[in-house]
Motif scaffolding. Structure first.
Motif, PDB file in Angstrom:
ATOM      1  N   THR A   1       0.852  -1.150  -0.081  1.00  0.00           N
ATOM      2  CA  THR A   1      -0.170   0.008  -0.206  1.00  0.00           C
ATOM      3  C   THR A   1       0.793   1.233   0.038  1.00  0.00           C
ATOM      4  O   THR A   1       1.631   1.506   0.926  1.00  0.00           O
ATOM      5  N   GLY A   2       0.710   1.983  -1.053  1.00  0.00           N
ATOM      6  CA  GLY A   2       1.440   3.294  -1.381  1.00  0.00           C
ATOM      7  C   GLY A   2       2.667   3.291  -1.277  1.00  0.00           C
ATOM      8  O   GLY A   2       3.412   4.410  -1.457  1.00  0.00           O
ATOM      9  N   VAL A   3       3.340   2.178  -1.576  1.00  0.00           N
ATOM     10  CA  VAL A   3       4.746   2.287  -1.762  1.00  0.00           C
ATOM     11  C   VAL A   3       5.151   1.434  -3.125  1.00  0.00           C
ATOM     12  O   VAL A   3       4.934  -0.049  -2.922  1.00  0.00           O
ATOM     13  N   PRO A   4       5.294   1.988  -4.029  1.00  0.00           N
ATOM     14  CA  PRO A   4       5.540   1.193  -5.554  1.00  0.00           C
ATOM     15  C   PRO A   4       6.556   0.183  -5.716  1.00  0.00           C
ATOM     16  O   PRO A   4       7.757   0.773  -4.928  1.00  0.00           O
ATOM     17  N   ARG A   5       6.335  -0.866  -6.268  1.00  0.00           N
ATOM     18  CA  ARG A   5       7.368  -1.590  -6.638  1.00  0.00           C
ATOM     19  C   ARG A   5       7.580  -1.666  -7.975  1.00  0.00           C
ATOM     20  O   ARG A   5       6.612  -1.561  -8.945  1.00  0.00           O
ATOM     21  N   HIS A   6       8.918  -2.099  -8.383  1.00  0.00           N
ATOM     22  CA  HIS A   6       9.324  -1.965  -9.959  1.00  0.00           C
ATOM     23  C   HIS A   6       9.769  -3.427 -10.450  1.00  0.00           C
ATOM     24  O   HIS A   6      10.202  -4.080  -9.566  1.00  0.00           O
ATOM     25  N   GLY A   7       9.213  -3.551 -11.568  1.00  0.00           N
ATOM     26  CA  GLY A   7       9.455  -5.063 -12.142  1.00  0.00           C
ATOM     27  C   GLY A   7       9.396  -5.010 -13.590  1.00  0.00           C
ATOM     28  O   GLY A   7       8.783  -4.010 -14.292  1.00  0.00           O
ATOM     29  N   SER A   8       9.329  -6.258 -14.389  1.00  0.00           N
ATOM     30  CA  SER A   8       9.182  -6.408 -15.913  1.00  0.00           C
ATOM     31  C   SER A   8       8.510  -7.354 -16.083  1.00  0.00           C
ATOM     32  O   SER A   8       8.421  -8.681 -15.200  1.00  0.00           O
ATOM     33  N   ILE A   9       7.658  -7.690 -17.128  1.00  0.00           N
ATOM     34  CA  ILE A   9       6.785  -8.730 -17.638  1.00  0.00           C
ATOM     35  C   ILE A   9       7.174  -8.662 -18.967  1.00  0.00           C
ATOM     36  O   ILE A   9       7.431  -7.635 -19.618  1.00  0.00           O
ATOM     37  N   ALA A  10       6.942 -10.078 -19.696  1.00  0.00           N
ATOM     38  CA  ALA A  10       7.217 -10.297 -20.898  1.00  0.00           C
ATOM     39  C   ALA A  10       6.071 -10.987 -21.585  1.00  0.00           C
ATOM     40  O   ALA A  10       5.512 -11.897 -21.085  1.00  0.00           O
ATOM     41  N   PHE A  11       5.708 -10.648 -22.934  1.00  0.00           N
ATOM     42  CA  PHE A  11       4.721 -11.200 -23.711  1.00  0.00           C
ATOM     43  C   PHE A  11       5.355 -11.692 -24.923  1.00  0.00           C
ATOM     44  O   PHE A  11       5.867 -11.146 -25.706  1.00  0.00           O
ATOM     45  N   GLU A  12       5.150 -13.177 -25.183  1.00  0.00           N
ATOM     46  CA  GLU A  12       5.710 -13.534 -26.357  1.00  0.00           C
ATOM     47  C   GLU A  12       4.572 -13.828 -27.346  1.00  0.00           C
ATOM     48  O   GLU A  12       3.327 -14.283 -27.161  1.00  0.00           O
ATOM     49  N   VAL A  13       4.641 -13.044 -28.624  1.00  0.00           N
ATOM     50  CA  VAL A  13       3.605 -12.760 -29.686  1.00  0.00           C
ATOM     51  C   VAL A  13       4.220 -13.273 -30.993  1.00  0.00           C
ATOM     52  O   VAL A  13       5.192 -13.646 -31.369  1.00  0.00           O
ATOM     53  N   PRO A  14       3.258 -13.576 -31.860  1.00  0.00           N
ATOM     54  CA  PRO A  14       3.508 -13.892 -33.155  1.00  0.00           C
ATOM     55  C   PRO A  14       4.589 -13.087 -33.875  1.00  0.00           C
ATOM     56  O   PRO A  14       4.581 -11.574 -33.812  1.00  0.00           O
ATOM     57  N   PRO A  15       5.558 -13.409 -34.709  1.00  0.00           N
ATOM     58  CA  PRO A  15       6.491 -12.525 -35.338  1.00  0.00           C
ATOM     59  C   PRO A  15       5.613 -11.747 -36.468  1.00  0.00           C
ATOM     60  O   PRO A  15       4.534 -11.874 -36.923  1.00  0.00           O
ATOM     61  N   GLY A  16       6.017 -10.174 -36.457  1.00  0.00           N
ATOM     62  CA  GLY A  16       5.152  -9.364 -37.412  1.00  0.00           C
ATOM     63  C   GLY A  16       4.207  -8.753 -36.834  1.00  0.00           C
ATOM     64  O   GLY A  16       3.424  -7.909 -37.371  1.00  0.00           O
ATOM     65  N   SER A  17       3.693  -9.029 -35.530  1.00  0.00           N
ATOM     66  CA  SER A  17       2.528  -8.675 -35.067  1.00  0.00           C
ATOM     67  C   SER A  17       2.617  -7.230 -33.982  1.00  0.00           C
ATOM     68  O   SER A  17       1.639  -6.763 -33.704  1.00  0.00           O
ATOM     69  N   LEU A  18       3.887  -6.838 -33.861  1.00  0.00           N
ATOM     70  CA  LEU A  18       4.063  -5.673 -32.929  1.00  0.00           C
ATOM     71  C   LEU A  18       4.099  -4.539 -33.871  1.00  0.00           C
ATOM     72  O   LEU A  18       5.112  -3.777 -34.156  1.00  0.00           O
ATOM     73  N   GLU A  19       2.687  -4.072 -34.294  1.00  0.00           N
ATOM     74  CA  GLU A  19       2.549  -3.040 -35.068  1.00  0.00           C
ATOM     75  C   GLU A  19       1.270  -2.221 -34.731  1.00  0.00           C
ATOM     76  O   GLU A  19       0.322  -3.009 -34.243  1.00  0.00           O
ATOM     77  N   GLY A  20       0.851  -0.980 -34.867  1.00  0.00           N
ATOM     78  CA  GLY A  20      -0.188  -0.462 -34.532  1.00  0.00           C
ATOM     79  C   GLY A  20      -0.405   0.030 -33.289  1.00  0.00           C
ATOM     80  O   GLY A  20       0.579   0.105 -32.490  1.00  0.00           O
ATOM     81  N   THR A  21      -1.510  -0.154 -32.504  1.00  0.00           N
ATOM     82  CA  THR A  21      -1.996   0.101 -31.414  1.00  0.00           C
ATOM     83  C   THR A  21      -2.069  -1.173 -30.351  1.00  0.00           C
ATOM     84  O   THR A  21      -2.989  -2.005 -30.985  1.00  0.00           O
TER      85      THR A  21
END
Length: 205
Positions: free
Chosen positions: A144-164
């Motif tokens: 509560t009230g104390v932010p923690r930092h980190g990363s998450i990763a998503f595996e997606v099909p090739p060529g799909s990282l475009e648009g919104t």
């Protein structure tokens, strides 16, 4: 001899007066309004959801770098990276097409048993969950009230990282009638890298 008297004529009551035209229109208007109200009430009963129907989430929408808050969650996506290879800097490494999201998150009112249970990526008409492989901030414990930092990763099909794309965060798996944070990402502004490393989980700066 005297003739008997003739029977008296029956008394006919006078006819009730005809209501003025204005009164007739008033009565007709009242009846029409009553019919409209009855129909409207019936319509409302038809559109009401059954008891077991899902209820919409309360969505707070933001962009990368901007903080958003819901009932018991505050999230700021600090950076979005795309890569052909990802690792946790320790023992896990994987090739493919990856979207890595770095973020700060905290509980707002209650930290008891509070986790970042939902971390999804909506890309086109498909939804991807953050990978369970490697050491990441998936299911991060929230304070509560104390932010923690980190990363998450998503595996997606090739060529799909475009648009919104839209990132979705919540403290429960079932988000019906609960708060959800959505972060809109312009993937055309995210450069593809050869390899990225997930940020270790820790306190936000």
């Amino acid at each position: 001899m005297t003739a008997p008297p003739l029977p008296a004529s029956p008394v006919v009551p006078p006819s009730p007066p005809t209501p003025p035209a204005r009164n007739r229109w008033h009565i007709a208007g009242v009846w029409a309004l009553s019919v409209v109200l009855v129909v409207a009430a019936w319509g409302l009963t038809q559109v009401q959801k059954p008891d077991d129907a899902p209820y919409d989430s309360f969505v707070s929408t933001t962009t990368v770098g901007e903080r958003a808050t819901t009932r018991n969650l505050a999230v700021t996506v600090t950076r979005v990276r795309a890569a052909r290879s990802v690792s946790d800097g320790d023992r896990w490494h994987a090739d493919g097409t990856w979207l890595v999201v770095d973020f700060d998150a905290a509980a707002v009112v209650d930290q008891f048993g509070t986790l970042l249970a939902t971390s999804n990526l909506h890309l086109g008409d498909r939804t991807y969950s953050a990978t369970e492989r490697g050491e990441s901030a998936r299911n991060m414990v929230l304070i509560t009230g104390v932010p923690r930092h980190g990363s998450i990763a998503f595996e997606v099909p090739p060529g799909s990282l475009e648009g919104t794309a839209t990132l979705e965060f919540a403290v429960d798996y079932d988000t019906d009638a609960d708060g959800v944070i959505e972060v809109v990402v312009d993937l055309d502004q995210v450069a593809m890298q050869n390899e990225v490393t997930l940020d270790p989980e820790g306190w936000a700066r």
